[in-house]
Enzyme design. Sequence first.
Site, short mmCIF file in Angstrom:
data_model
loop_
_atom_site.label_atom_id
_atom_site.label_comp_id
_atom_site.label_asym_id
_atom_site.label_seq_id
_atom_site.Cartn_x
_atom_site.Cartn_y
_atom_site.Cartn_z
N ARG A 22 -2.65 8.15 -50.19
CA ARG A 22 -4.04 7.69 -50.19
C ARG A 22 -4.63 7.77 -48.78
O ARG A 22 -5.49 8.58 -48.50
CB ARG A 22 -4.10 6.24 -50.74
CG ARG A 22 -5.50 5.79 -51.14
CD ARG A 22 -6.34 5.28 -49.99
NE ARG A 22 -5.72 4.18 -49.27
CZ ARG A 22 -6.18 3.71 -48.13
NH1 ARG A 22 -7.24 4.25 -47.55
NH2 ARG A 22 -5.57 2.72 -47.50
N ASP A 23 -4.10 6.97 -47.87
CA ASP A 23 -4.70 6.87 -46.54
C ASP A 23 -4.53 8.18 -45.76
O ASP A 23 -5.45 8.64 -45.08
CB ASP A 23 -4.05 5.72 -45.76
CG ASP A 23 -4.97 5.14 -44.70
OD1 ASP A 23 -5.96 5.79 -44.37
OD2 ASP A 23 -4.69 4.03 -44.22
N HIS A 219 -1.47 -3.84 -42.92
CA HIS A 219 -1.71 -2.40 -42.92
C HIS A 219 -2.04 -2.00 -41.48
O HIS A 219 -3.05 -2.43 -40.93
CB HIS A 219 -2.90 -2.12 -43.86
CG HIS A 219 -3.35 -0.70 -43.91
ND1 HIS A 219 -2.93 0.17 -44.90
CD2 HIS A 219 -4.19 0.01 -43.13
CE1 HIS A 219 -3.50 1.35 -44.72
NE2 HIS A 219 -4.28 1.28 -43.65
N CYS A 252 -7.32 9.87 -36.79
CA CYS A 252 -8.65 9.30 -36.60
C CYS A 252 -9.50 10.35 -35.91
O CYS A 252 -9.14 10.83 -34.83
CB CYS A 252 -8.54 8.03 -35.74
SG CYS A 252 -10.13 7.37 -35.28
N ASN A 261 -1.35 6.08 -40.05
CA ASN A 261 -0.61 4.84 -40.24
C ASN A 261 0.69 4.88 -39.44
O ASN A 261 1.08 5.92 -38.92
CB ASN A 261 -0.26 4.66 -41.71
CG ASN A 261 -1.50 4.60 -42.58
OD1 ASN A 261 -1.86 5.59 -43.19
ND2 ASN A 261 -2.15 3.46 -42.61
ZN ZN Z 1 -5.72 2.73 -43.11
#
Ligand code: ZN
Length: 324
Positions: A22-23, A219, A252, A261
């Site tokens: 997901r992330d 998280h 990012c 992550n």
């Molecule tokens: Zn995240």
Amino acid sequence: MSHPIGNPDSDRQVLISEVGPRDGLQSISRIMPTAAKKAWIDAAAAAGVTEIEVGSFVPASVLPQLADTAEIVAHARAIPGLTVAVLVPNFKGAEAAVAAGAHKITVPLSVSESHSLRNVRRTHAQMLQEVQRIAALIRGLPSEQRPHLEGGLSTAFGCTIEGVVPERRVMELAVALMEAGCDEVGLSDTTGYAHPAQVRRLVRAVWSVVGRDQLTGIHLHNTRGLGLANALAALDIGLTTLDASLGGLGGCPFAPGASGNIVTEDLVFMLEAMGMRTGIDLEGLFRCREVLAQALPDEPLYGMTPLAGLPKGFVPATASRATV
Ligand code: ZN
């Protein structure tokens, strides 16, 4: 969930929730084929991962990378013992998640209202109303079909738009999420601003208003290289669930070269070396990484342990326990 406070590290169990599908995938521009996602999830489960956030129920026009989430949930649900988690930004997403049969639903609430408006185009009041509707939807289901509902407090450690996020605000919104009907709240360092002392302080602050059982996970992002230090601070204080992504997939756009992550492989190595049981086999995780590398050959993967290999004579805590 139990809290092994005061126990030695060697007697601890840590739940690692793999959020890469997901992330990680939502943070890169390439779209991973559905078959490759399934192979990744299969390999992770085979390595011993017991919880995977497999996607997000958002419109395909917003995140085409995750347009196949319903099919991925159906696939993952067939794996015995696997908790299938998804992210939903609104009621409509929750309806889709429930229809697909997700076991766990996380609704993100950005503590920074500016970030919330930009991310989901909703104020805090509107998001909390959305959470109330989702909680009511879940309550209306037969008990065995009810997914676990988590309110994810994103930008809890700082925001790229607003800067400092007051801890008082995090505490207030944690209470508001619980009052809106969440089963628990989670803390998210969306921006990679957190440091270990802040992690300890904020977890204690939120516990003081919602109770220990209502905040068990965190998280973290590794944007400034503090991911593992923050993870350790979270475990030291007594959290029991850590989100991580294979190969630190993602990143990012505002911090080139920064991983997404915390890296699952390095996190599992650290914990297993310390005597904490994750239930995850590192060699299996390295095979899982190969699946990911083949599916996304141009995407940088992070993590030091897969490159260096395991130390000679290394005995992971999970394996030593299993043979006792
Ligand atoms: Zn995240």
